[in-house]
Write a protein that holds these residues in place. Structure first.
Motif, PDB file in Angstrom:
ATOM      1  N   PRO A 266       0.827  -1.215   0.000  1.00 50.87           N
ATOM      2  CA  PRO A 266       0.000   0.000   0.000  1.00 50.87           C
ATOM      3  C   PRO A 266       0.855   1.256   0.000  1.00 50.87           C
ATOM      4  O   PRO A 266       1.910   1.312   0.638  1.00 50.87           O
ATOM      5  N   TYR A 267       0.399   2.254  -0.730  1.00 51.05           N
ATOM      6  CA  TYR A 267       1.100   3.525  -0.791  1.00 51.05           C
ATOM      7  C   TYR A 267       0.100   4.614  -0.387  1.00 51.05           C
ATOM      8  O   TYR A 267      -0.698   5.079  -1.184  1.00 51.05           O
ATOM      9  N   GLY A 268       0.127   4.966   0.889  1.00 46.03           N
ATOM     10  CA  GLY A 268      -0.833   5.928   1.408  1.00 46.03           C
ATOM     11  C   GLY A 268      -2.138   5.266   1.806  1.00 46.03           C
ATOM     12  O   GLY A 268      -2.400   4.104   1.490  1.00 46.03           O
ATOM     13  N   GLU A 269      -2.944   6.004   2.501  1.00 42.46           N
ATOM     14  CA  GLU A 269      -4.239   5.516   2.979  1.00 42.46           C
ATOM     15  C   GLU A 269      -5.328   5.766   1.933  1.00 42.46           C
ATOM     16  O   GLU A 269      -5.232   6.713   1.146  1.00 42.46           O
ATOM     17  N   PRO A 270      -6.369   4.918   1.901  1.00 44.43           N
ATOM     18  CA  PRO A 270      -7.508   5.205   1.010  1.00 44.43           C
ATOM     19  C   PRO A 270      -8.138   6.549   1.379  1.00 44.43           C
ATOM     20  O   PRO A 270      -8.258   6.887   2.557  1.00 44.43           O
ATOM     21  N   VAL A 271      -8.515   7.318   0.351  1.00 48.16           N
ATOM     22  CA  VAL A 271      -9.154   8.613   0.598  1.00 48.16           C
ATOM     23  C   VAL A 271     -10.397   8.732  -0.277  1.00 48.16           C
ATOM     24  O   VAL A 271     -10.499   8.082  -1.317  1.00 48.16           O
ATOM     25  N   ARG A 272     -11.314   9.580   0.131  1.00 44.93           N
ATOM     26  CA  ARG A 272     -12.534   9.822  -0.635  1.00 44.93           C
ATOM     27  C   ARG A 272     -12.573  11.301  -1.019  1.00 44.93           C
ATOM     28  O   ARG A 272     -12.335  12.172  -0.182  1.00 44.93           O
ATOM     29  N   ARG A 273     -12.835  11.551  -2.289  1.00 46.99           N
ATOM     30  CA  ARG A 273     -12.891  12.921  -2.779  1.00 46.99           C
ATOM     31  C   ARG A 273     -14.247  13.173  -3.424  1.00 46.99           C
ATOM     32  O   ARG A 273     -14.796  12.302  -4.117  1.00 46.99           O
ATOM     33  N   SER A 274     -14.787  14.384  -3.243  1.00 48.21           N
ATOM     34  CA  SER A 274     -16.174  14.667  -3.612  1.00 48.21           C
ATOM     35  C   SER A 274     -16.333  15.282  -4.990  1.00 48.21           C
ATOM     36  O   SER A 274     -17.422  15.752  -5.339  1.00 48.21           O
ATOM     37  N   SER A 275     -15.293  15.313  -5.804  1.00 39.84           N
ATOM     38  CA  SER A 275     -15.414  15.805  -7.181  1.00 39.84           C
ATOM     39  C   SER A 275     -14.308  15.201  -8.014  1.00 39.84           C
ATOM     40  O   SER A 275     -13.285  14.736  -7.492  1.00 39.84           O
ATOM     41  N   GLN A 276     -14.495  15.213  -9.327  1.00 39.36           N
ATOM     42  CA  GLN A 276     -13.465  14.671 -10.210  1.00 39.36           C
ATOM     43  C   GLN A 276     -12.194  15.505 -10.120  1.00 39.36           C
ATOM     44  O   GLN A 276     -11.092  14.967 -10.144  1.00 39.36           O
ATOM     45  N   GLU A 282      -5.654  14.556  -6.047  1.00 36.73           N
ATOM     46  CA  GLU A 282      -5.141  13.525  -5.140  1.00 36.73           C
ATOM     47  C   GLU A 282      -4.238  12.546  -5.884  1.00 36.73           C
ATOM     48  O   GLU A 282      -3.144  12.197  -5.415  1.00 36.73           O
ATOM     49  N   VAL A 283      -4.678  12.096  -7.053  1.00 41.74           N
ATOM     50  CA  VAL A 283      -3.875  11.157  -7.846  1.00 41.74           C
ATOM     51  C   VAL A 283      -2.553  11.799  -8.257  1.00 41.74           C
ATOM     52  O   VAL A 283      -1.484  11.178  -8.161  1.00 41.74           O
ATOM     53  N   ALA A 284      -2.599  13.056  -8.720  1.00 43.35           N
ATOM     54  CA  ALA A 284      -1.380  13.737  -9.143  1.00 43.35           C
ATOM     55  C   ALA A 284      -0.397  13.868  -7.984  1.00 43.35           C
ATOM     56  O   ALA A 284       0.819  13.683  -8.159  1.00 43.35           O
ATOM     57  N   GLY A 285      -0.901  14.167  -6.797  1.00 41.81           N
ATOM     58  CA  GLY A 285      -0.026  14.290  -5.637  1.00 41.81           C
ATOM     59  C   GLY A 285       0.650  12.988  -5.289  1.00 41.81           C
ATOM     60  O   GLY A 285       1.852  12.954  -4.980  1.00 41.81           O
ATOM     61  N   ARG A 286      -0.095  11.897  -5.334  1.00 43.23           N
ATOM     62  CA  ARG A 286       0.506  10.596  -5.021  1.00 43.23           C
ATOM     63  C   ARG A 286       1.508  10.187  -6.097  1.00 43.23           C
ATOM     64  O   ARG A 286       2.555   9.597  -5.801  1.00 43.23           O
ATOM     65  N   TYR A 287       1.193  10.491  -7.337  1.00 45.47           N
ATOM     66  CA  TYR A 287       2.103  10.187  -8.438  1.00 45.47           C
ATOM     67  C   TYR A 287       3.440  10.915  -8.257  1.00 45.47           C
ATOM     68  O   TYR A 287       4.512  10.305  -8.324  1.00 45.47           O
ATOM     69  N   LEU A 288       3.398  12.215  -8.004  1.00 47.52           N
ATOM     70  CA  LEU A 288       4.634  12.982  -7.833  1.00 47.52           C
ATOM     71  C   LEU A 288       5.404  12.520  -6.603  1.00 47.52           C
ATOM     72  O   LEU A 288       6.637  12.434  -6.627  1.00 47.52           O
ATOM     73  N   SER A 289       4.690  12.206  -5.525  1.00 47.34           N
ATOM     74  CA  SER A 289       5.349  11.709  -4.317  1.00 47.34           C
ATOM     75  C   SER A 289       6.078  10.397  -4.593  1.00 47.34           C
ATOM     76  O   SER A 289       7.205  10.181  -4.124  1.00 47.34           O
ATOM     77  N   CYS A 290       5.440   9.521  -5.368  1.00 49.96           N
ATOM     78  CA  CYS A 290       6.070   8.233  -5.694  1.00 49.96           C
ATOM     79  C   CYS A 290       7.308   8.436  -6.562  1.00 49.96           C
ATOM     80  O   CYS A 290       8.349   7.822  -6.328  1.00 49.96           O
ATOM     81  N   VAL A 291       7.206   9.305  -7.566  1.00 48.68           N
ATOM     82  CA  VAL A 291       8.350   9.572  -8.443  1.00 48.68           C
ATOM     83  C   VAL A 291       9.523  10.111  -7.637  1.00 48.68           C
ATOM     84  O   VAL A 291      10.665   9.663  -7.785  1.00 48.68           O
ATOM     85  N   GLN A 292       9.263  11.073  -6.768  1.00 47.49           N
ATOM     86  CA  GLN A 292      10.337  11.664  -5.982  1.00 47.49           C
ATOM     87  C   GLN A 292      10.895  10.670  -4.973  1.00 47.49           C
ATOM     88  O   GLN A 292      12.098  10.650  -4.703  1.00 47.49           O
ATOM     89  N   GLY A 293      10.031   9.829  -4.404  1.00 46.22           N
ATOM     90  CA  GLY A 293      10.490   8.840  -3.441  1.00 46.22           C
ATOM     91  C   GLY A 293      11.375   7.779  -4.068  1.00 46.22           C
ATOM     92  O   GLY A 293      12.371   7.344  -3.472  1.00 46.22           O
ATOM     93  N   ALA A 321      -0.005  17.046 -13.633  1.00 45.46           N
ATOM     94  CA  ALA A 321       0.901  17.045 -12.489  1.00 45.46           C
ATOM     95  C   ALA A 321       1.784  18.285 -12.567  1.00 45.46           C
ATOM     96  O   ALA A 321       2.145  18.733 -13.663  1.00 45.46           O
ATOM     97  N   TRP A 322       2.119  18.821 -11.416  1.00 46.14           N
ATOM     98  CA  TRP A 322       2.969  20.011 -11.346  1.00 46.14           C
ATOM     99  C   TRP A 322       4.267  19.651 -10.621  1.00 46.14           C
ATOM    100  O   TRP A 322       4.399  19.872  -9.415  1.00 46.14           O
ATOM    101  N   PRO A 323       5.266  19.090 -11.319  1.00 55.57           N
ATOM    102  CA  PRO A 323       6.540  18.757 -10.659  1.00 55.57           C
ATOM    103  C   PRO A 323       7.194  20.019 -10.101  1.00 55.57           C
ATOM    104  O   PRO A 323       7.109  21.091 -10.711  1.00 55.57           O
ATOM    105  N   PRO A 324       7.847  19.929  -8.965  1.00 53.96           N
ATOM    106  CA  PRO A 324       8.505  21.102  -8.388  1.00 53.96           C
ATOM    107  C   PRO A 324       9.542  21.687  -9.361  1.00 53.96           C
ATOM    108  O   PRO A 324      10.328  20.943  -9.964  1.00 53.96           O
ATOM    109  N   ASP A 325       9.510  22.989  -9.526  1.00 49.95           N
ATOM    110  CA  ASP A 325      10.482  23.705 -10.357  1.00 49.95           C
ATOM    111  C   ASP A 325      10.486  23.228 -11.801  1.00 49.95           C
ATOM    112  O   ASP A 325      11.534  23.191 -12.462  1.00 49.95           O
TER     113      ASP A 325
END
Length: 510
Positions: A266-276, A282-293, A321-325
């Motif tokens: 598992p990579y992070g906890e399940p989350v619920r979001r109320s709009s697309q 949320e997906v973009a944040g987890r994607y960038l976190s995984c790439v950087q990790g 996705a908005w990669p830093p810099d």
């Protein structure tokens, strides 16, 4: 002899201390000298005195013959190898005369492999990089002599290996730089030479700091990722589901699947979001976190979306996705994005048909996207599920389907044509979103995706990165923004049921 700074004198001094605890060592010395003469080709010689200087000359005489010193000490130690005094002698011997890094046959084989590889002209620069990253050895090519060029490639490689073998002893807790160099060369070579280099490193890995197969596998993955040629890329698995009564409420779960036996974690906890929009953020944040990790191990990472039938055509490849810099871009532009069917994955009794078709595709890699193995469904055409089931039940030739309009989901899987394709094991489904009704859609899509079907994920990634053979395809249709790729096969997730579990919700209309 030059005295206490001479290595033979120091070793002899420790051995004389040992001799004082023994009744008689002259017979042991005589036997050791006879064995050196018999096995190493030395002239017969008898012990001369019991002083440190005499013994040091004796040791130097044995060392003048390859392997002689080791043979002498082995014979001399008979009967007291396990004593504390002899262990001191052994430790001093290893310190003063470290063993050659490679056996002669290992060195000879490696030289032959490196001489025949395409990277031979680049070996110096590759070696410098490895030595620099390890913090050891020469810092410039001149440190091991002038470049001899093609006229003496053998001598050049021998000199290069000598530099690595002369590195200070003490690489027991990490891979020796020579092993890193061999793996670096291997990943840049094509098979079968790559396989031969891997076989060589596999034989010597334990001696060069990789004492387990898992550690060698990890080194290969790291070197390959650093070279931009991952052997078995990491995978980020993203599950998106929507609550049926409230279709705009999405649940996101993620896992990282590493190459090797560890499987999905598992990579992070399940989350619920109320709009697309919130879900995509949320997906973009987890994607960038995984790439950087993952760092350099993220090279070639595959992002797989596990989607239920109602969300199968969700434009997940276009999630920004908005990669830093750096510049914002869709995640599908940098990494391969595939869609997996959550319904098919959750039904083990569907897998045999999928595996059967995948096996055919794997054993026939020349199968092309623009061949009869891929059926095109024109814009506006609707498939009859019953007729489709009849056609595919005994068919083994169909590998892929191209929809110029994503088949809509009307609320029931029983009468859904796409569900039939999934059940019958079709491993590749491509859908053109939004622009499939354009008169040029089919021709443009076929043109930019033409080629081996097994290479389709990489070609789609190139298209999404706006790299393709036909610039007009992007200016007229923007196909790089409108292609969904559903891709399934034998990929190691079949045993991940325990880790992935089951979604808390079903599908929902987006």
């Amino acid at each position: 002899m030059s005295g206490s700074h001479d290595p033979y004198w120091r070793l002899a001094h420790e051995m004389v201390r040992l001799q004082r605890s023994l009744a008689d060592t002259s017979s042991a010395r005589s036997a050791a000298l006879r064995r050196v003469a018999a096995e190493c080709g030395a002239d017969p010689r008898a012990p001369e005195g019991v002083t440190v200087e005499a013994l040091a000359q004796e040791l130097a005489y044995c060392a003048d013959h390859p392997g002689g010193l080791a043979v002498y000490l082995e014979e001399f130690s008979r009967g007291h190898q396990k004593t504390a005094s002899w262990r001191k002698v052994e430790r001093l011997h290893r310190q003063l005369f470290p063993a050659d890094l490679l056996e002669p046959h290992q060195r000879r084989t490696l030289c032959e492999l490196l001489e025949s590889c395409e990277q031979a002209p680049r070996l110096r620069s590759l070696a410098l990089r490895v030595l620099h990253e390890s913090g050891a050895g020469p810092t410039s090519p001149e440190d091991w002599g002038p470049d001899r060029g093609h006229d003496d490639r053998q001598g050049e490689i021998a000199a290069l290996l000598a530099v690595f073998e002369d590195l200070p002893y003490g690489w027991t807790n990490e891979p020796h730089p020579l092993l890193v160099l061999v793996e670096t060369v291997a990943v840049l070579e094509d098979t079968p030479l790559r396989a031969r280099l891997h076989a060589w490193s596999g034989r010597v890995a334990a001696h060069l700091g990789c004492r387990s197969p898992q550690r060698l596998t990890g080194l290969r993955a790291q070197v390959a990722a650093r070279a931009g040629r991952p052997l078995s890329p990491y995978r980020l698995l993203v599950e998106i589901t929507a609550r049926t009564p409230v279709p705009d409420v999405y649940t996101v779960r993620t896992w990282v699947v590493s190459p090797g036996p560890e499987g999905a974690r598992p990579y992070g906890e399940p989350v619920r979001r109320s709009s697309q929009a919130a879900m995509e953020e949320e997906v973009a944040g987890r994607y960038l976190s995984c790439v950087q990790g993952l760092g350099e191990l993220s090279a070639g990472m595959v992002v797989e979306f596990l989607l239920p039938r109602p969300l199968l055509w969700l434009p997940v490849d276009q999630i920004m996705a908005w990669p830093p810099d750096s510049v914002a871009r869709p995640i599908g532009a940098d990494h391969t994005v595939l869609v997996r069917s959550r319904d098919r994955w959750a039904k083990p009794h569907w897998r045999p048909r999928l595996h059967a078709r995948s096996d055919v595709l794997t054993t026939a890699p020349e199968t092309a996207f623009d061949s009869t193995a891929v059926r095109v469904v024109p814009y506006g055409e609707r498939l009859l599920p019953v007729e489709l089931l009849r056609q595919l039940r005994h068919d083994r030739d169909q590998m892929g389907w191209l929809f110029l309009e994503p088949p809509p989901y009307t609320g029931g899987l029983e009468g859904d044509a796409v569900n039939v394709l999934l059940e019958m094991g079709i491993p590749v489904i491509v859908a053109v979103r939004e622009v499939g009704g354009h008169p040029e859609a089919e021709r443009k899509t076929r043109k930019i995706l033409a080629g081996r079907l097994m290479e389709l994920p990489e070609r789609v990634r190139m298209v999404r990165g706006e790299v393709g053979p036909d610039a007009e395809a992007f200016s007229v249709l923007d196909l790089h923004r409108h292609i969904s790729l559903v891709w399934d096969g034998r990929d190691g997730l079949e045993g991940a049921d325990a880790a992935l579990g089951h979604p808390s919700t079903g599908g929902g209309l987006p």
